[in-house]
Each structure stands twice: as C-alpha cells, then as structure tokens.
Design a protein around this motif. Sequence first.
Motif, mmCIF file in Angstrom:
data_model
loop_
_atom_site.group_PDB
_atom_site.id
_atom_site.type_symbol
_atom_site.label_atom_id
_atom_site.label_comp_id
_atom_site.label_asym_id
_atom_site.label_seq_id
_atom_site.Cartn_x
_atom_site.Cartn_y
_atom_site.Cartn_z
ATOM 1 N N GLU A 29 0.846 -1.187 0.000
ATOM 2 C CA GLU A 29 0.000 0.000 0.000
ATOM 3 C C GLU A 29 0.882 1.238 0.000
ATOM 4 N N GLY A 30 0.269 2.356 -0.329
ATOM 5 C CA GLY A 30 0.967 3.631 -0.297
ATOM 6 C C GLY A 30 -0.033 4.762 -0.423
ATOM 7 N N ARG A 31 0.405 5.946 -0.026
ATOM 8 C CA ARG A 31 -0.447 7.136 -0.131
ATOM 9 C C ARG A 31 0.295 8.203 -0.931
ATOM 10 N N LEU A 32 -0.352 8.606 -2.007
ATOM 11 C CA LEU A 32 0.145 9.727 -2.788
ATOM 12 C C LEU A 32 -0.625 10.954 -2.323
ATOM 13 N N THR A 33 0.100 11.906 -1.762
ATOM 14 C CA THR A 33 -0.510 13.142 -1.292
ATOM 15 C C THR A 33 -0.074 14.271 -2.219
ATOM 16 N N ASN A 42 2.990 20.333 -4.193
ATOM 17 C CA ASN A 42 3.844 19.409 -3.441
ATOM 18 C C ASN A 42 3.358 17.987 -3.661
ATOM 19 N N TYR A 43 4.281 17.035 -3.769
ATOM 20 C CA TYR A 43 3.936 15.628 -3.958
ATOM 21 C C TYR A 43 4.650 14.797 -2.907
ATOM 22 N N ALA A 44 4.000 13.757 -2.436
ATOM 23 C CA ALA A 44 4.660 12.797 -1.542
ATOM 24 C C ALA A 44 4.009 11.439 -1.757
ATOM 25 N N LEU A 45 4.839 10.422 -1.931
ATOM 26 C CA LEU A 45 4.370 9.049 -2.062
ATOM 27 C C LEU A 45 5.032 8.259 -0.952
ATOM 28 N N LYS A 46 4.235 7.840 0.034
ATOM 29 C CA LYS A 46 4.794 7.209 1.230
ATOM 30 C C LYS A 46 4.013 5.980 1.645
ATOM 31 N N ASN A 47 4.712 5.145 2.401
ATOM 32 C CA ASN A 47 4.115 3.989 3.061
ATOM 33 C C ASN A 47 4.647 4.007 4.487
ATOM 34 N N GLU A 48 3.773 4.277 5.436
ATOM 35 C CA GLU A 48 4.193 4.394 6.836
ATOM 36 C C GLU A 48 4.639 3.058 7.434
ATOM 37 N N LYS A 49 4.274 1.950 6.806
ATOM 38 C CA LYS A 49 4.614 0.624 7.328
ATOM 39 C C LYS A 49 5.895 0.057 6.716
ATOM 40 N N ASN A 50 6.504 0.800 5.804
ATOM 41 C CA ASN A 50 7.676 0.302 5.093
ATOM 42 C C ASN A 50 8.686 1.438 4.953
ATOM 43 N N GLU A 51 9.921 1.184 5.317
ATOM 44 C CA GLU A 51 10.960 2.220 5.266
ATOM 45 C C GLU A 51 11.505 2.460 3.859
ATOM 46 N N GLU A 52 11.264 1.516 2.961
ATOM 47 C CA GLU A 52 11.756 1.664 1.595
ATOM 48 C C GLU A 52 11.079 2.862 0.924
ATOM 49 N N LYS A 53 11.870 3.685 0.262
ATOM 50 C CA LYS A 53 11.379 4.935 -0.321
ATOM 51 C C LYS A 53 10.887 4.737 -1.756
ATOM 52 N N ALA A 54 9.851 5.485 -2.093
ATOM 53 C CA ALA A 54 9.346 5.520 -3.464
ATOM 54 C C ALA A 54 10.126 6.566 -4.248
#
Length: 123
Positions: A29-33, A42-54
């Motif tokens: 999963e991930g959230r594109l804000t 501003n853009y951010a693509l994150k997954n709070e449960k995974n440290e690996e960066k998009a």
Amino acid sequence: MTDKLDRYIDPLLSLVKEAIACSPESWNEGRLTIECDGSYMNYALKNEKNEEKAQISGALRQLCEDLYVLMRQSGDWWTVAVIHVFREDDSWSYKVNFTYPKLDEASPPALRLATKPWWKLWQ
C-alpha cells in the motif's frame, strides 16, 4: 454531472498506475498526497509501514498536475488530494479523498465574488 466526473476517470487511473509503478515492489500500500495552493504543488508518495522509499517520476509529477488542472478548470478546485493505493487479493485498488478550500480562505475569484453581497458593487 456524470459527464464531468467521467472526464476524471482516465487521468485518475493513469495517475494510480504511475503511483504504483513508482512504489517499491515490497509495498502492499501507499499514499500519494498532492497539495496545491493554486500556484505551487507538493507531492509525496509514502508507506508508513515500510521504510523503503518511493521514487516520484517526472511522469507522476505531470499526471498530478494534469489532474489538478483538469479538475480546477471543471470547477472542482481542491487543495489536497490523497490517493491511497493498496493490494487486495493480488490486485491493486485505490481510494481518493479531496480536501476543498473553505469559501472564506484564499479562493479563486469566482468563489469570492459569489460570497459578496449583491448590493455592494464596490467590493
């Protein structure tokens, strides 16, 4: 109204596909804000449960901007869009949430004009 919403489907699906392509394979999963005040985005693509960066691609940036412009030109002016992508039964799904400005905040001129009294022509 349906015709206007139909115009958003293809750009939104392209955005979802690119967000998934920019996500590490380990993500489920991930959230594109996307945040925009009308002049800066501003853009951010994150997954709070995974440290690996998009890695946000140029194509993803362009698709974010395209969706914002299309929706704003259609009268759907938002300040924040959150697109949650997630795997469900080995396929990807998504949910979208938009935050719209309040009329008393910095609004486009058309919205500001609609809030002034009709009899105060000098405002």
